[in-house]
Motif scaffolding. Structure first.
Motif, PDB file in Angstrom:
ATOM      1  N   GLU A  30       0.825  -1.206   0.000  1.00  0.00           N
ATOM      2  CA  GLU A  30       0.000   0.000   0.000  1.00  0.00           C
ATOM      3  C   GLU A  30       0.860   1.258   0.000  1.00  0.00           C
ATOM      4  OE1 GLU A  30      -3.977  -1.504   2.367  1.00  0.00           O
ATOM      5  OE2 GLU A  30      -2.136  -1.218   3.528  1.00  0.00           O
ATOM      6  N   LEU A  31       2.058   1.146   0.563  1.00  0.00           N
ATOM      7  CA  LEU A  31       2.978   2.284   0.628  1.00  0.00           C
ATOM      8  C   LEU A  31       4.022   2.267  -0.479  1.00  0.00           C
ATOM      9  CD1 LEU A  31       3.689   2.462   4.466  1.00  0.00           C
ATOM     10  CD2 LEU A  31       2.429   4.138   3.113  1.00  0.00           C
ATOM     11  N   LEU A 202      -7.974   7.617   1.988  1.00  0.00           N
ATOM     12  CA  LEU A 202      -7.917   7.318   0.561  1.00  0.00           C
ATOM     13  C   LEU A 202      -7.841   5.807   0.416  1.00  0.00           C
ATOM     14  CD1 LEU A 202      -5.355   9.903  -0.905  1.00  0.00           C
ATOM     15  CD2 LEU A 202      -7.818   9.846  -1.306  1.00  0.00           C
ATOM     16  N   ARG A 203      -8.807   5.222  -0.271  1.00  0.00           N
ATOM     17  CA  ARG A 203      -8.820   3.783  -0.494  1.00  0.00           C
ATOM     18  C   ARG A 203      -8.817   3.503  -1.995  1.00  0.00           C
ATOM     19  NH1 ARG A 203      -7.312   0.634   3.732  1.00  0.00           N
ATOM     20  NH2 ARG A 203      -6.772   2.448   4.966  1.00  0.00           N
ATOM     21  N   SER A 204      -7.974   2.572  -2.396  1.00  0.00           N
ATOM     22  CA  SER A 204      -7.885   2.162  -3.791  1.00  0.00           C
ATOM     23  C   SER A 204      -8.446   0.752  -3.920  1.00  0.00           C
ATOM     24  CB  SER A 204      -6.422   2.206  -4.252  1.00  0.00           C
ATOM     25  OG  SER A 204      -6.319   2.025  -5.649  1.00  0.00           O
ATOM     26  N   ILE A 205      -9.367   0.552  -4.866  1.00  0.00           N
ATOM     27  CA  ILE A 205     -10.128  -0.694  -4.962  1.00  0.00           C
ATOM     28  C   ILE A 205      -9.276  -1.847  -5.493  1.00  0.00           C
ATOM     29  CG2 ILE A 205     -12.110  -1.815  -6.051  1.00  0.00           C
ATOM     30  CD1 ILE A 205     -12.816   0.286  -3.934  1.00  0.00           C
ATOM     31  N   THR A 206      -9.295  -2.971  -4.756  1.00  0.00           N
ATOM     32  CA  THR A 206      -8.602  -4.183  -5.194  1.00  0.00           C
ATOM     33  C   THR A 206      -9.564  -5.309  -5.558  1.00  0.00           C
ATOM     34  OG1 THR A 206      -8.399  -4.858  -2.876  1.00  0.00           O
ATOM     35  CG2 THR A 206      -6.489  -3.763  -3.881  1.00  0.00           C
ATOM     36  N   LEU A 260      -2.964   4.609  -5.983  1.00  0.00           N
ATOM     37  CA  LEU A 260      -2.945   5.189  -4.643  1.00  0.00           C
ATOM     38  C   LEU A 260      -1.775   6.152  -4.498  1.00  0.00           C
ATOM     39  CD1 LEU A 260      -4.253   5.159  -1.821  1.00  0.00           C
ATOM     40  CD2 LEU A 260      -2.705   3.283  -1.223  1.00  0.00           C
ATOM     41  N   GLY A 261      -0.610   5.770  -5.030  1.00  0.00           N
ATOM     42  CA  GLY A 261       0.547   6.658  -4.981  1.00  0.00           C
ATOM     43  C   GLY A 261       0.288   7.968  -5.694  1.00  0.00           C
ATOM     44  N   SER A 266      -1.227  13.783  -5.484  1.00  0.00           N
ATOM     45  CA  SER A 266      -2.198  14.840  -5.775  1.00  0.00           C
ATOM     46  C   SER A 266      -2.647  15.531  -4.504  1.00  0.00           C
ATOM     47  CB  SER A 266      -3.408  14.255  -6.516  1.00  0.00           C
ATOM     48  OG  SER A 266      -3.050  13.760  -7.786  1.00  0.00           O
ATOM     49  N   LEU A 267      -2.875  14.736  -3.452  1.00  0.00           N
ATOM     50  CA  LEU A 267      -3.323  15.309  -2.188  1.00  0.00           C
ATOM     51  C   LEU A 267      -2.276  16.257  -1.612  1.00  0.00           C
ATOM     52  CD1 LEU A 267      -5.304  15.520   0.163  1.00  0.00           C
ATOM     53  CD2 LEU A 267      -4.236  13.481   1.153  1.00  0.00           C
ATOM     54  N   ILE A 268      -0.991  15.876  -1.660  1.00  0.00           N
ATOM     55  CA  ILE A 268       0.062  16.738  -1.128  1.00  0.00           C
ATOM     56  C   ILE A 268       0.149  18.032  -1.936  1.00  0.00           C
ATOM     57  CG2 ILE A 268       2.530  16.927  -0.652  1.00  0.00           C
ATOM     58  CD1 ILE A 268       0.951  15.050   1.189  1.00  0.00           C
ATOM     59  N   GLU A 269      -0.014  17.938  -3.254  1.00  0.00           N
ATOM     60  CA  GLU A 269      -0.025  19.147  -4.085  1.00  0.00           C
ATOM     61  C   GLU A 269      -1.195  20.047  -3.709  1.00  0.00           C
ATOM     62  OE1 GLU A 269      -0.146  17.859  -8.104  1.00  0.00           O
ATOM     63  OE2 GLU A 269       1.847  16.945  -8.072  1.00  0.00           O
TER      64      GLU A 269
END
Length: 278
Positions: A30-31, A202-206, A260-261, A266-269
């Motif tokens: 995830e990271l 933030l969740r990314s679908i698996t 997710l990365g 995008s969130l940090i920007e």
């Protein structure tokens, strides 16, 4: 719940401090792309690591791999608080879709979570409505996430244990927008709200609504909740019938991790754009 710049006073005046974003995830994959996108990571296996992106000089990022379980999440959260009080807490990881037409790697964000206990007599635990006041800033961040990462504002349903999607759908509120299930988010949201720190997931679908991850594949952690490759490898050797599902999940996780990365970047920007420079 607003994010404001912090200053340190001295005889020479006030110095603008870096803002801190603390990212928590259960598993290393995830990271993976969060780490790869910021190669200045320090001691990633032993402690939270600080990442300072050159494009975002106002923000430091602490990324913490927690392992599974509420206890591990609380331990990791307390450790990060000792490093320095974060200005925003982010739960970043994978999730299973509980809505129709979900795509692998879709991004769903939320500022709250619901805990689902039991099956025969299900109990829903919500955070208090006034835990952290809603802010205009939070809504603006959500709008920008939709524009930059195609993220949907949804609902995170944290499970107290593994259960099938068909059972989950029967016992959660029918009006939840874009629900996604996981095993960690509620606990981190509760800790954040108790400490009055703005929170975002933030969740990314698996896996889609009609797909269930075999519960055996979740038995890849040790007693501390940490992922162990040898344990996963041994499981597949003992039960080769799980190999097709494992391969499929691995492919889905690779795509979800990449998206997710990008979403975290995008969130940090977005946070940098909303943070006053002076």
């Amino acid at each position: 719940g607003s994010i404001r710049p912090r200053y340190r006073s001295s005889k020479k005046g006030s110095t603008l401090l870096h803002m801190i974003a603390a990212i928590f995830a259960a598993f290393p994959q995830e990271l993976k792309h969060i780490r790869n996108n910021r190669p200045s990571a320090q001691n990633p296996q032993e402690r939270p690591f600080s990442l300072q992106g050159k494009q975002h000089p106002l923000w430091d990022i602490i990324a913490e791999q927690t392992g599974m379980g509420a206890g591990n999440m609380e331990t990791a959260f307390r450790r990060v608080l000792q490093e320095g009080r974060p200005d925003i807490v982010l739960s970043a990881g994978f999730g299973g879709a509980l809505y129709e037409d979900a795509g692998i790697g879709d991004i769903v964000w939320s500022s709250r979570a619901l805990l689902l206990r039991g099956v025969r007599t299900p109990q829903h635990e919500h955070l208090p409505e006034d835990a952290v006041p809603d802010s205009a800033l939070g809504k603006q961040i959500g709008e920008k996430l939709r524009e930059r990462a195609a993220a949907r504002e949804g609902s995170i349903v944290t499970l107290s244990g593994m259960m099938t999607k068909s059972k989950i759908k029967k016992i959660i509120p029918a009006d939840l927008p874009f629900p996604v299930c996981d095993l960690e988010t509620f606990y981190l949201a509760r800790l954040s709200h108790q400490n009055r720190v703005p929170f975002l997931a933030l969740r990314s679908i698996t896996d889609r609504l009609d797909e269930d991850i075999p519960p055996e594949l979740m038995a890849v952690t040790d007693g501390t909740g940490r992922y162990r490759f040898l344990r996963a490898f041994g499981l597949l050797l003992a039960k080769p019938t799980l190999i097709p599902a494992s391969v499929r999940l691995g492919k889905n996780a690779a795509r979800a991790s990449k998206n997710l990365g990008k979403a975290v970047d995008s969130l940090i920007e977005i946070l940098s754009a909303f943070t006053p420079h002076e």
